[in-house]
Motif scaffolding. Sequence first.
Motif, short mmCIF file in Angstrom:
data_model
loop_
_atom_site.label_atom_id
_atom_site.label_comp_id
_atom_site.label_asym_id
_atom_site.label_seq_id
_atom_site.Cartn_x
_atom_site.Cartn_y
_atom_site.Cartn_z
N GLU A 104 -8.96 0.51 4.91
CA GLU A 104 -8.21 1.05 3.76
C GLU A 104 -8.71 2.45 3.41
N HIS B 278 -5.08 4.02 2.81
CA HIS B 278 -4.43 3.05 1.92
C HIS B 278 -4.90 3.19 0.48
N SER C 139 0.85 -1.19 0.00
CA SER C 139 0.00 0.00 0.00
C SER C 139 0.88 1.23 0.00
N SER D 243 -8.44 1.95 -1.86
CA SER D 243 -9.11 0.66 -1.88
C SER D 243 -9.52 0.30 -3.30
N HIS E 137 -4.10 -5.46 0.63
CA HIS E 137 -4.36 -4.08 0.20
C HIS E 137 -4.10 -3.94 -1.30
#
Length: 463
Positions: free
Chosen positions: A268, A273, A217, A275, A242
């Motif tokens: 996420e 992160h 990520s 997604s 991820h």
Amino acid sequence: MSAILLAGATVITVASHRPRDERVDILVVDGTIAEIGRDITAPATTEVVDLTGRIIAPGLVNAHLHTWQAALRFAGADWTLPEYLARMHGEVAHRYTPDDMRIGTASGATAQIDAGVTTIGDWCHNCLTHDHAVAAIEGLVESGIRAVFLHGTPHGVRDRPHDIAMFDRLMSGPIAAGPLLTGGLAIKGPQLSSATTAVADMTAARDRGVVVTMHQSNGIPGDAWDVVDRHRLWGPRVNIVHGTQIPTPLVRRLLDRGVTFTSTPENELGQGHRSDIVAEVVAAGGSPSLGTDGDMFVSGDVRIAARMALSRQRATEHEDARRDTGMIAHSTPTGTADALRWATIEGARALGLADTVGTVEVGKRADLVVIDATGVSMWPHHDPVAAALHAHSGAVEAVLVEGRWRKRDHALVGVDVADLQAQAWRSGSRLIDLVRADGLHRRVRRRVVQKVVNRRFSGPRET
């Protein structure tokens, strides 16, 4: 011989060769699904359980979870990813005792059973010592859950190879002794370690025939990924969590090699992160698995992860249609049955357990969830699959793992809940004091750690 006949329920097998849902009975013999059908002739000593008005589905699979953090439940609900790395891993993780590991793991795994999860991928990346790892495994055994113990090491030196010697000791000791346990490696991988280290770690996993899993990520894959490819190490026992910012052509190549992807959509999106991997995997003809990541941030209910992933995927399909036609999609190809697959058989596949659990089929282990669909929030329902996906944890009436009741009549079986909660409170209270400490030394250290973390999130990624 022990036998249980589950009668009268609507059954969702998630098996591709069976109907979407059906009214059949299930005979469980010695922990294995022995027969599915109507008018089953069961042994005379069979326990017959009337489940009229209930829905039976495969036990859910939470493919990515850090149970060791459960005693700090919701402490990081407002943290971004950099804050989590700085606060949890930079300040608190190294202060865990083995007993903290056991308590957190037992608490987190038991909560999963209560919610209808029968299998977890327990990503334990705080094995400070052999004793810490053993204690975490003891917590899994206490809970009675089926688990793949994914042995990880603390955040630290980039070029330090995985502690394979510790893993081997665990595999021949406490993991081998746990009938519901298997082992795997939770490595830093080519994003968070050098190419040499990534190749060494993935080779060790391949040589042992175990699942190897890694985070990806906040960074575009670099040259280290190509080095891993040249060593032919991408394959069916490799799992990427991820998976953000992986270019589409690479996603397709990895899927072609059998690599699995796990998304934890709620955290996420909340932690930064991104997604995107669910849409990427679906577009390439694959299926993702799902996890919740950590009770520090979110509820731990993998059904929520499944619903969020489904909604995000449908949003992508609508946007694609709007771009192509000027209108939203007339219908969307991804449905509730897909999302339920992501939270069951696809999770089992990611953990190397697809031949054992993840669907209701003769010969598989009897890992099942029973949903009470008679309550005011569930009745009437007109689509059992949608009802199973949208059920809340309170609707989980019963859970069987390996044919053994772990929850029945809405109550956990064989667990002193009050004692477990008291232990978690004591452990969590000590640890939360470290999170909230605000002395001069703590503030200075926190700023230093945060700068180190921030440096990782800026500029090009090293390989």
